[in-house]
Design a protein around this motif. Structure first.
Motif, PDB file in Angstrom:
ATOM      1  N   GLU A 156       0.840  -1.355   0.078  1.00 42.61           N
ATOM      2  CA  GLU A 156       0.091   0.070   0.028  1.00 42.61           C
ATOM      3  C   GLU A 156       0.760   1.204   0.013  1.00 42.61           C
ATOM      4  O   GLU A 156       0.673   2.241  -0.577  1.00 42.61           O
ATOM      5  CB  GLU A 156      -0.956   0.116   1.058  1.00 42.61           C
ATOM      6  CG  GLU A 156      -1.941   1.124   1.385  1.00 42.61           C
ATOM      7  CD  GLU A 156      -2.909   1.141   2.457  1.00 42.61           C
ATOM      8  OE1 GLU A 156      -2.664   1.920   3.432  1.00 42.61           O
ATOM      9  OE2 GLU A 156      -3.867   0.232   2.273  1.00 42.61           O
ATOM     10  N   ILE A 180       0.957  -2.719  -9.476  1.00 46.58           N
ATOM     11  CA  ILE A 180       1.147  -1.222  -9.314  1.00 46.58           C
ATOM     12  C   ILE A 180       1.586  -0.796 -10.595  1.00 46.58           C
ATOM     13  O   ILE A 180       1.343   0.370 -11.239  1.00 46.58           O
ATOM     14  CB  ILE A 180       1.968  -1.099  -7.962  1.00 46.58           C
ATOM     15  CG1 ILE A 180       1.301  -1.394  -6.732  1.00 46.58           C
ATOM     16  CG2 ILE A 180       2.278   0.619  -8.031  1.00 46.58           C
ATOM     17  CD1 ILE A 180       2.028  -1.234  -5.480  1.00 46.58           C
ATOM     18  N   HIS A 186       2.141   1.821  -3.450  1.00 48.85           N
ATOM     19  CA  HIS A 186       1.044   2.346  -4.197  1.00 48.85           C
ATOM     20  C   HIS A 186       0.900   3.942  -4.197  1.00 48.85           C
ATOM     21  O   HIS A 186       1.019   4.386  -5.264  1.00 48.85           O
ATOM     22  CB  HIS A 186      -0.087   1.394  -4.246  1.00 48.85           C
ATOM     23  CG  HIS A 186      -1.313   1.960  -5.011  1.00 48.85           C
ATOM     24  ND1 HIS A 186      -2.158   3.055  -4.566  1.00 48.85           N
ATOM     25  CD2 HIS A 186      -1.499   1.588  -6.316  1.00 48.85           C
ATOM     26  CE1 HIS A 186      -2.956   3.171  -5.427  1.00 48.85           C
ATOM     27  NE2 HIS A 186      -2.716   2.712  -6.513  1.00 48.85           N
ATOM     28  N   TYR A 194       6.228  -5.581  -7.974  1.00 46.15           N
ATOM     29  CA  TYR A 194       4.876  -4.974  -7.696  1.00 46.15           C
ATOM     30  C   TYR A 194       4.144  -4.945  -9.041  1.00 46.15           C
ATOM     31  O   TYR A 194       3.976  -3.771  -9.465  1.00 46.15           O
ATOM     32  CB  TYR A 194       5.089  -3.606  -6.984  1.00 46.15           C
ATOM     33  CG  TYR A 194       5.458  -3.897  -5.589  1.00 46.15           C
ATOM     34  CD1 TYR A 194       4.786  -4.304  -4.609  1.00 46.15           C
ATOM     35  CD2 TYR A 194       6.922  -3.618  -5.266  1.00 46.15           C
ATOM     36  CE1 TYR A 194       5.250  -4.355  -3.219  1.00 46.15           C
ATOM     37  CE2 TYR A 194       7.463  -3.627  -4.126  1.00 46.15           C
ATOM     38  CZ  TYR A 194       6.696  -4.098  -3.117  1.00 46.15           C
ATOM     39  OH  TYR A 194       7.312  -4.204  -1.996  1.00 46.15           O
TER      40      TYR A 194
END
Length: 203
Positions: A46, A106, A49, A103
């Motif tokens: 998170e 993302i 991101h 990731y």
């Protein structure tokens, strides 16, 4: 505190890479507990991101400000390149590569946003350049804008362009010149040559 965490994490991710930096590292740099970070972000994904989207918004705003000045289209591209290099200046790591590898979701979301933003900006730049007689009038601007986007992303591939052989700042400089040489008129080439000479002089 959330903004401070995002700011510090951005610096560390860009400098050291998304994979290399841990939540402990960020907490230590900020002299706070890891628990404090987790009150704002439920996990590292998170935080990554938030950092990537925040960086994208920051660069996008800078690009908008440059475009609003309505400079010579060739100068505009050099100013945008300079702005991006300020934010992504480190040559020893590849945040883009680590983001894509560790990731992927993302990375894909960022790539979609990047394409939308860059497409709008490049199409406007191409239309103005053609209208001003700096770019060839027979250009298929939709094709050129897509090829430019593919190139800008392609040169970030370290398997093709290892950093020790192709330093990032020089690589972006070379690619921008390559792109412009393919689309400028004789008049546009005069302007382009001024920027090439300036770059060589300042190198």
């Amino acid at each position: 505190m959330k903004d401070k965490i995002i700011h510090k994490a951005s610096e560390m991710f860009i400098t050291l890479g998304f994979k290399s930096v841990t939540m402990d590292d960020i907490a230590n740099e900020l002299a706070i507990s890891k628990k404090t970070i987790y009150t704002h972000f439920k996990n590292k994904t998170e935080l990554v991101h938030e950092v990537t989207m925040n960086m994208f918004e920051l660069i996008s705003h800078g690009i908008d400000c440059i475009c609003d000045l309505q400079k010579n289209p060739i100068e505009e591209l050099y100013e945008i390149k300079k702005l991006v290099m300020v934010h992504l200046k480190n040559e020893k790591t590849s945040p883009q590569y680590q983001l894509q590898k560790y990731y992927p979701e993302i990375h894909e979301a960022l790539k979609a946003q990047h394409y939308k933003k860059m497409s709008e900006c490049t199409l406007r730049n191409l239309k103005r350049g053609v209208a001003m007689g700096l770019y060839r009038e027979n250009l298929d601007i939709d094709f050129v804008s897509r090829i430019y986007f593919i190139g800008v992303n392609g040169i970030k591939d370290e398997a093709l362009f290892p950093v020790h052989q192709f330093p990032k700042i020089q690589l972006f400089e070379d690619y921008l010149e390559y792109h412009l040489r393919g689309i400028v008129t004789n008049e546009g080439l005069k302007t382009l040559n001024k920027f090439i000479k300036t770059t060589v002089h300042n190198a």
